[in-house]
Design an enzyme around this catalytic site. Structure first.
Site, PDB file in Angstrom:
ATOM      1  N   GLU A 177      19.222  -3.728   1.797  1.00  0.00           N
ATOM      2  CA  GLU A 177      19.223  -2.978   0.543  1.00  0.00           C
ATOM      3  C   GLU A 177      19.682  -3.850  -0.623  1.00  0.00           C
ATOM      4  O   GLU A 177      19.121  -3.770  -1.727  1.00  0.00           O
ATOM      5  CB  GLU A 177      20.114  -1.739   0.674  1.00  0.00           C
ATOM      6  CG  GLU A 177      19.500  -0.675   1.572  1.00  0.00           C
ATOM      7  CD  GLU A 177      20.377   0.550   1.746  1.00  0.00           C
ATOM      8  OE1 GLU A 177      19.918   1.667   1.464  1.00  0.00           O
ATOM      9  OE2 GLU A 177      21.544   0.384   2.186  1.00  0.00           O
TER      10      GLU A 177
ATOM     11  N   GLY B 157      22.534  -2.438   4.903  1.00  0.00           N
ATOM     12  CA  GLY B 157      23.001  -2.624   3.529  1.00  0.00           C
ATOM     13  C   GLY B 157      22.697  -4.003   2.988  1.00  0.00           C
ATOM     14  O   GLY B 157      22.515  -4.179   1.782  1.00  0.00           O
TER      15      GLY B 157
ATOM     16  N   GLU C 110      19.775   1.441  10.785  1.00  0.00           N
ATOM     17  CA  GLU C 110      20.642   2.618  10.672  1.00  0.00           C
ATOM     18  C   GLU C 110      20.262   3.742  11.621  1.00  0.00           C
ATOM     19  O   GLU C 110      21.132   4.457  12.142  1.00  0.00           O
ATOM     20  CB  GLU C 110      20.626   3.146   9.230  1.00  0.00           C
ATOM     21  CG  GLU C 110      21.391   2.304   8.223  1.00  0.00           C
ATOM     22  CD  GLU C 110      20.529   1.235   7.571  1.00  0.00           C
ATOM     23  OE1 GLU C 110      20.899   0.750   6.491  1.00  0.00           O
ATOM     24  OE2 GLU C 110      19.478   0.884   8.146  1.00  0.00           O
TER      25      GLU C 110
ATOM     26  N   ALA D  13      26.054  -3.098   6.507  1.00  0.00           N
ATOM     27  CA  ALA D  13      27.240  -2.501   5.907  1.00  0.00           C
ATOM     28  C   ALA D  13      28.417  -2.639   6.870  1.00  0.00           C
ATOM     29  O   ALA D  13      28.246  -2.867   8.073  1.00  0.00           O
ATOM     30  CB  ALA D  13      26.984  -1.031   5.602  1.00  0.00           C
TER      31      ALA D  13
END
Length: 259
Positions: free
Chosen positions: A113, A110, A133, A67
């Site tokens: 994901e 991300g 994370e 991300a």
């Protein structure tokens, strides 16, 4: 496709809808606008009868290295509540057509994901997957803990999520996360070839198979089988079912229309 995007490239060819993450200078770090653009392209392809399957890839050295930390570093819990940013991720999960991911380089945070939002994954032999994370004192928030656990089980998911370690493409395949590992230079060729094969399959069957498999993840065996039987029966109302069975009897190739 009738829209110009800032952070992705999108187009259609031979029944395949292509979506390419396009922030190569930052290893395709995923920001909120990129997710919105991915969703928009997916939903347009989902409505387009000419598109049979969607192929998601990343431009440059990585699929998506995570991300965009700069975007969220100063956000508060209230900011996240007001932004409601995960709604777009939820809508990606209900796209009806098959989504195939082609992953090279990093698929982290991300990016991992987003890869897990795909129905099937092809990866280059140098690909790396992981959820780092925890090393930033946070955790996945767009489905990572849920999808990884459903794929590989509680105890193995706990280890990967709590350590932030990376797994190789070979390990990800062993755990059942990806379908195939191929040489990097052949990744898009092999993924396109597979997508083209799916694009020739009866669209309604693909749609209802995807729907039934997703239900299998959450339902009990009995509930899932009831859902499967409903979809099995529904396909007998389609023109494609008649065409497929008649073509088999007549020893010819079927011509599916998605009706």
């Amino acid at each position: 496709m009738n829209r110009t995007f800032e952070y992705i490239n999108a187009g259609m060819e031979n029944g395949i809808g292509f979506v390419e993450l396009n922030r190569p200078k930052v290893l395709n770090a995923i920001n909120r606008q990129m997710v919105s653009e991915i969703l928009s392209a997916f939903e347009q392809f989902d409505r387009d009868s000419e598109v049979k399957v969607i192929l998601l890839s990343g431009k440059g050295r990585a699929f998506a290295a995570g991300a965009d930390i700069d975007e969220m570093a100063n956000d508060s819990a209230i900011d996240f509540e007001l932004l409601n940013q995960f709604t777009d991720w939820d809508r990606i999960a209900v796209v009806k057509k098959p989504i195939i991911g082609a992953v090279q380089g990093f698929a982290l945070g991300g990016g991992f994901e987003m890869a897990l939002c795909c129905d099937m994954l092809f990866a280059s032999d140098d690909a790396e997957f992981g959820f780092p994370e925890v090393n930033l004192a946070v955790m996945p928030g767009a489905g990572g803990t849920q999808r990884l656990t459903k794929l590989i089980g509680k105890t193995r998911a706990m280890e990967w999520l709590m350590t932030g370690d990376r797994m190789s493409a070979k390990e990800a395949q062993r755990l059942g996360i990806i379908n195939r590992v191929v040489a990097r230079e052949l990744l898009m060729e092999e993924t396109k070839k597979f997508a083209a094969r799916l694009a020739k399959q009866p669209p309604l069957s693909l749609r209802l198979i995807k729907e039934s498999v997703h239900k299998a993840v959450d339902y009990s065996l009995y509930e899932g089988m009831q859902y499967e039987r409903k979809n099995f029966s529904l396909l007998f109302a389609s023109e494609d079912q008649k065409e497929g069975m008649n073509a088999f009897i007549e020893k010819r190739k079927p011509d599916y229309k998605g009706k």
